[in-house]
Design a protein around this motif. Structure first.
Motif, mmCIF file in Angstrom:
data_model
loop_
_atom_site.group_PDB
_atom_site.id
_atom_site.type_symbol
_atom_site.label_atom_id
_atom_site.label_comp_id
_atom_site.label_asym_id
_atom_site.label_seq_id
_atom_site.Cartn_x
_atom_site.Cartn_y
_atom_site.Cartn_z
ATOM 1 N N LEU A 73 0.672 -1.300 0.017
ATOM 2 C CA LEU A 73 -0.111 0.045 -0.025
ATOM 3 C C LEU A 73 0.990 1.302 0.069
ATOM 4 N N ILE A 74 1.814 1.190 0.996
ATOM 5 C CA ILE A 74 2.918 2.604 0.931
ATOM 6 C C ILE A 74 3.393 2.618 -0.456
ATOM 7 N N TYR A 75 3.848 1.463 -1.020
ATOM 8 C CA TYR A 75 4.598 1.616 -2.312
ATOM 9 C C TYR A 75 3.624 2.256 -3.574
ATOM 10 N N PHE A 76 2.542 1.352 -3.476
ATOM 11 C CA PHE A 76 1.630 2.225 -4.560
ATOM 12 C C PHE A 76 0.920 3.621 -4.275
ATOM 13 N N LEU A 77 1.103 3.834 -3.131
ATOM 14 C CA LEU A 77 0.654 5.234 -2.796
ATOM 15 C C LEU A 77 1.726 6.310 -3.376
ATOM 16 N N THR A 78 2.962 5.901 -2.689
ATOM 17 C CA THR A 78 3.981 6.821 -3.169
ATOM 18 C C THR A 78 4.169 6.880 -4.822
ATOM 19 N N LYS A 79 3.781 5.640 -5.362
ATOM 20 C CA LYS A 79 4.048 5.908 -6.850
ATOM 21 C C LYS A 79 2.945 6.656 -7.380
ATOM 22 N N PHE A 80 1.515 6.622 -6.415
ATOM 23 C CA PHE A 80 0.690 7.352 -7.235
ATOM 24 C C PHE A 80 0.616 8.872 -7.052
ATOM 25 N N ILE A 81 1.253 9.237 -5.868
ATOM 26 C CA ILE A 81 1.495 10.801 -5.765
ATOM 27 C C ILE A 81 2.796 11.502 -6.539
ATOM 28 N N GLY A 82 3.385 10.344 -7.047
ATOM 29 C CA GLY A 82 4.783 10.703 -7.705
ATOM 30 C C GLY A 82 5.859 10.973 -6.896
#
Length: 235
Positions: free
Chosen positions: A165-174
């Motif tokens: 979840l942390i990984y995809f959230l950081t990817k989502f916000i750039g």
């Protein structure tokens, strides 16, 4: 405490063929497929798995009930388990270093890989083993043999989902977290290693105190069962 070590090593000795297979598989993956670092991560989870097996073995058929009615302090039992985890971590790290060194030498035909970065990487692998032990020991003590495997699946599944979840959230916000971590490891490996050692040490201290409280509740339950089985009057 010596008797507890003898008990656990006797149990571990019964699985020597399995350990031999695991070592040979790690050697084959590192040597024939030319991935020397594979064996470091591969062996890092075994100390926790073996330690969990010994705790589950102790708790089979209400084993804690019998064990804690013996002249064994809960503090000594837990110290022995964490000490066993330390020994197993060092043992499997030794195997991993030997096997990975053989793989590296086969590829490079030299021992130039034995540098500070390699040794710090080995230390990080060892800290991961001890971090796993810090998580599984309280879980194994509390849930015992019947539910410990399900509990471990839930715990590590939860950790995996949290990291994902942390990984995809950081990817989502750039926010490129992966690049930052790689940069820290590449440019500040010593600082990362020191921080990891301190973090793992703190986690194990917290884990020990949590396990101690859980063992205290189990000890109280064991005394009640013992008094009931012997016909003593429970206050």
């Amino acid at each position: 405490m010596k008797g507890l070590f003898i008990k656990d090593f006797s149990y571990i000795k019964e699985s020597k063929l399995l350990f031999l297979f695991l070592v040979l598989f790690g050697f084959g993956s590192s040597y024939f497929y030319k991935k020397p670092t594979f064996v470091l991560g591969y062996f890092s989870v075994f100390p926790g798995i073996i330690l969990m097996s010994t705790i589950s073995y102790d708790s089979i058929n209400h084993g804690f009930t019998s064990l804690f009615t013996l002249p064994i302090k809960k503090e000594d039992y837990l110290k022995q388990k964490y000490s066993l985890g330390i020994l197993l971590g060092l043992l499997f790290l030794f195997f991993a270093i030997c096997i990975s060194s053989i793989g590296y030498y086969r590829i490079q035909q030299s021992f130039h890989f034995l540098n500070s970065d390699f040794l710090q990487g080995c230390l990080l692998t060892l800290m991961f083993s001890y971090f796993v032990i810090a998580i599984i020991t309280p879980v194994g003590v509390y849930f015992e043999a019947q539910r410990s495997q399900l509990a471990m699946i839930i715990v590590f599944g939860g950790i995996f989902l949290f990291v994902a979840l942390i990984y995809f959230l950081t990817k989502f916000i750039g926010f490129d977290l992966e690049t930052i971590i790689d940069s820290l490891i590449e440019n500040h490996l010593s600082m990362v290693t020191l921080a990891t050692v301190i973090f793992t040490f703190i986690c194990n201290i917290i884990s020990y105190h949590i396990s101690l409280k859980l063992a205290f509740s189990i000890l109280g339950f064991a005394k009640i069962c013992f008094k009931t089985s012997t016909g003593a009057v429970i206050a």
